[in-house]
Design a protein around this motif. Structure first.
Motif, PDB file in Angstrom:
ATOM      1  N   SER A   8      17.916  19.464 -59.056  1.00  0.00           N
ATOM      2  CA  SER A   8      18.747  19.894 -57.936  1.00  0.00           C
ATOM      3  C   SER A   8      19.235  18.675 -57.166  1.00  0.00           C
ATOM      4  O   SER A   8      18.444  17.808 -56.796  1.00  0.00           O
ATOM      5  N   LEU A   9      20.535  18.622 -56.928  1.00  0.00           N
ATOM      6  CA  LEU A   9      21.109  17.544 -56.135  1.00  0.00           C
ATOM      7  C   LEU A   9      21.443  18.005 -54.719  1.00  0.00           C
ATOM      8  O   LEU A   9      22.082  17.282 -53.962  1.00  0.00           O
ATOM      9  N   GLY A  10      21.021  19.233 -54.392  1.00  0.00           N
ATOM     10  CA  GLY A  10      21.286  19.752 -53.060  1.00  0.00           C
ATOM     11  C   GLY A  10      22.750  20.096 -52.872  1.00  0.00           C
ATOM     12  O   GLY A  10      23.480  20.366 -53.839  1.00  0.00           O
ATOM     13  N   LEU A  23      23.811  22.073 -56.089  1.00  0.00           N
ATOM     14  CA  LEU A  23      24.272  21.744 -57.437  1.00  0.00           C
ATOM     15  C   LEU A  23      23.055  21.394 -58.286  1.00  0.00           C
ATOM     16  O   LEU A  23      22.323  20.453 -57.972  1.00  0.00           O
ATOM     17  N   GLU A  24      22.827  22.173 -59.323  1.00  0.00           N
ATOM     18  CA  GLU A  24      21.760  21.887 -60.272  1.00  0.00           C
ATOM     19  C   GLU A  24      22.362  21.273 -61.529  1.00  0.00           C
ATOM     20  O   GLU A  24      23.408  21.733 -62.001  1.00  0.00           O
ATOM     21  N   ARG A 130      24.391  10.409 -59.142  1.00  0.00           N
ATOM     22  CA  ARG A 130      23.317  10.947 -58.300  1.00  0.00           C
ATOM     23  C   ARG A 130      22.097  11.338 -59.125  1.00  0.00           C
ATOM     24  O   ARG A 130      20.955  11.150 -58.697  1.00  0.00           O
ATOM     25  N   LEU A 131      22.314  11.867 -60.324  1.00  0.00           N
ATOM     26  CA  LEU A 131      21.182  12.200 -61.200  1.00  0.00           C
ATOM     27  C   LEU A 131      20.424  10.934 -61.592  1.00  0.00           C
ATOM     28  O   LEU A 131      19.181  10.905 -61.549  1.00  0.00           O
ATOM     29  N   LEU A 132      21.143   9.888 -61.967  1.00  0.00           N
ATOM     30  CA  LEU A 132      20.485   8.638 -62.338  1.00  0.00           C
ATOM     31  C   LEU A 132      19.681   8.076 -61.169  1.00  0.00           C
ATOM     32  O   LEU A 132      18.592   7.520 -61.361  1.00  0.00           O
ATOM     33  N   ASP A 133      20.207   8.221 -59.962  1.00  0.00           N
ATOM     34  CA  ASP A 133      19.447   7.786 -58.782  1.00  0.00           C
ATOM     35  C   ASP A 133      18.119   8.532 -58.697  1.00  0.00           C
ATOM     36  O   ASP A 133      17.069   7.941 -58.391  1.00  0.00           O
TER      37      ASP A 133
END
Length: 404
Positions: A8-10, A23-24, A130-133
């Motif tokens: 989840s990226l919120g 956003l998942e 953002r996922l890589l972060d």
């Protein structure tokens, strides 16, 4: 080690300005992260995060029958998962685990449908960053993508130029040409004119299967070349056992049912079983809208901040993303002072070549991963000098573009 997960990226705000509360992102990782060995693979239009085979998983992940690049990514393969930490994330707007039109809108409890915000390739790139972060990955050792995934790569180089050491964009372009835009338009109209489409709010009822089937058939025609279609099908009639009981063509009983028709019908049936019609609309729109030069004076200006190395790989039989389009990107790189190599492969397979000819795709990718462009076939320079030379480490190449 293989990981399949959803992160989840919120809350996420798309480039169009609209937001969703959560956003998942569905993703898979392969191998062990050592701090400097991360490779991000960007999938093509209807691909998923399932890029490599998963031992013991039956290879039936993400609604696809097999890993979409399983002959290129994996232990001992060109993108060797015993050496590199490979990440592949499903893009927003898709239907393979990442939030898209078929996902539930938490504010209504119903699927988004066409209330889902318009999606761009820039949104894909921002999501991947953002996922890589979240995974603790900073700078990428290598970034790889094919087809619209290659556009995703180019967007990365303009948006996050300091985050990529090496990149490979396979069978791609800085933008689609008018012919491909036109064909994508017809494909989308096939979906939206299906009576079951219902303005995109068909979940829980009849789905626009016929429209999606026609759209996919148009896509497959784009992915094949004249030579490959002639070789695979010619004008041959299909066997009687392949003829459908109910043909949509009232004249079909008089005329032969040809092998090319059978192929297109078979591919359409497989596709409608696994993909969502709204996702097809959203993802093709994202591809059609992409233009590397948006916000810049030129393609060269968009790439000027990238100080790493870029391999471009194109195929002579591909009329969807042509050799000339890859060469235009290479020329923009030379103008911008970006270290680039354009490797052109002789192939009759059309756009599908990047998926069905791993023996030609793998060696250039492996060389770039291990050696960078020092191991390339075409030794490009950034001072206007034309490239010369070949290396046996790469597949045979067509060099007419460089013999000026």
């Amino acid at each position: 080690m293989t990981t399949t997960d959803v992160q989840s990226l919120g809350e996420f705000t798309f480039e169009c300005g609209e937001s969703i509360p959560e956003l998942e992102v569905a993703y898979e990782t392969y191998g062990e992260f050592t701090g400097d060995n991360a490779v991000l693979v960007c999938h093509a239009l209807t691909g998923s995060a399932h890029v490599a085979r998963r031992p013991g998983a039956g290879d039936d992940t993400a609604g696809q029958a097999r890993a979409w690049w399983g002959d290129v990514v994996g232990p001992g393969k060109a993108v060797d998962t015993t050496e590199y930490y490979v990440v592949c994330a499903n893009v927003p707007g898709s239907c393979y685990g990442t939030t898209g039109p078929s996902s539930t809108n938490p504010e209504t409890g119903e699927p988004y449908g066409t209330d889902f915000p318009p999606v761009t390739i820039g949104d894909w790139t921002r999501t991947q960053r953002r996922l890589l972060d979240e995974l603790g990955v900073g700078r990428l050792h290598t970034l790889i993508g094919g087809s619209v995934g290659g556009m995703n790569v180019l967007d990365w180089l303009s948006r996050y130029p300091d985050d990529v050491e090496r990149a490979a964009a396979v069978a791609t372009a800085a933008r689609l040409d008018a012919q491909c835009l036109a064909l994508d338009t017809v494909a989308r109209r096939a979906i939206t004119s299906d009576p079951n489409w219902n303005g995109g709010h068909y979940y829980g009822g009849p789905v626009p299967e016929d429209g999606l089937a026609r759209a996919r058939q148009i896509g497959h025609i784009m992915y094949l070349s004249k030579a490959s279609m002639a070789q695979k099908f010619g004008r041959r009639s299909a066997g009687r056992e392949t003829v459908r009981e109910e043909s949509p063509d009232p004249a079909a009983s008089f005329f032969p049912y040809r092998e090319v028709e059978s192929y297109l019908d078979y591919q359409a049936e497989k596709f409608t079983d696994r993909f969502d019609a709204n996702s097809y609309l959203y993802l093709t729109r994202a591809m059609d809208d992409y233009d590397l030069s948006t916000g810049y004076e030129s393609d060269a200006a968009a790439l000027a901040a990238f100080e790493g190395e870029l391999l471009l790989l194109s195929f002579t039989g591909d009329w969807h993303f042509t050799v000339e389009q890859s060469e235009a990107v290479a020329e923009a790189c030379r103008e911008a002072g970006v270290d680039v190599s354009h490797h052109v492969v002789e192939s009759d397979h059309g756009h599908d070549a990047f998926l069905v000819e791993p023996e030609k795709v793998g060696p250039p990718l492996a060389t770039v991963l291990e050696e960078g462009l020092s191991g390339r076939t075409i030794t490009d320079t950034t001072d206007g000098e034309k490239p010369t030379g070949e290396s046996e480490s790469f597949a045979p190449v067509h060099t007419s573009l460089f013999s000026k």
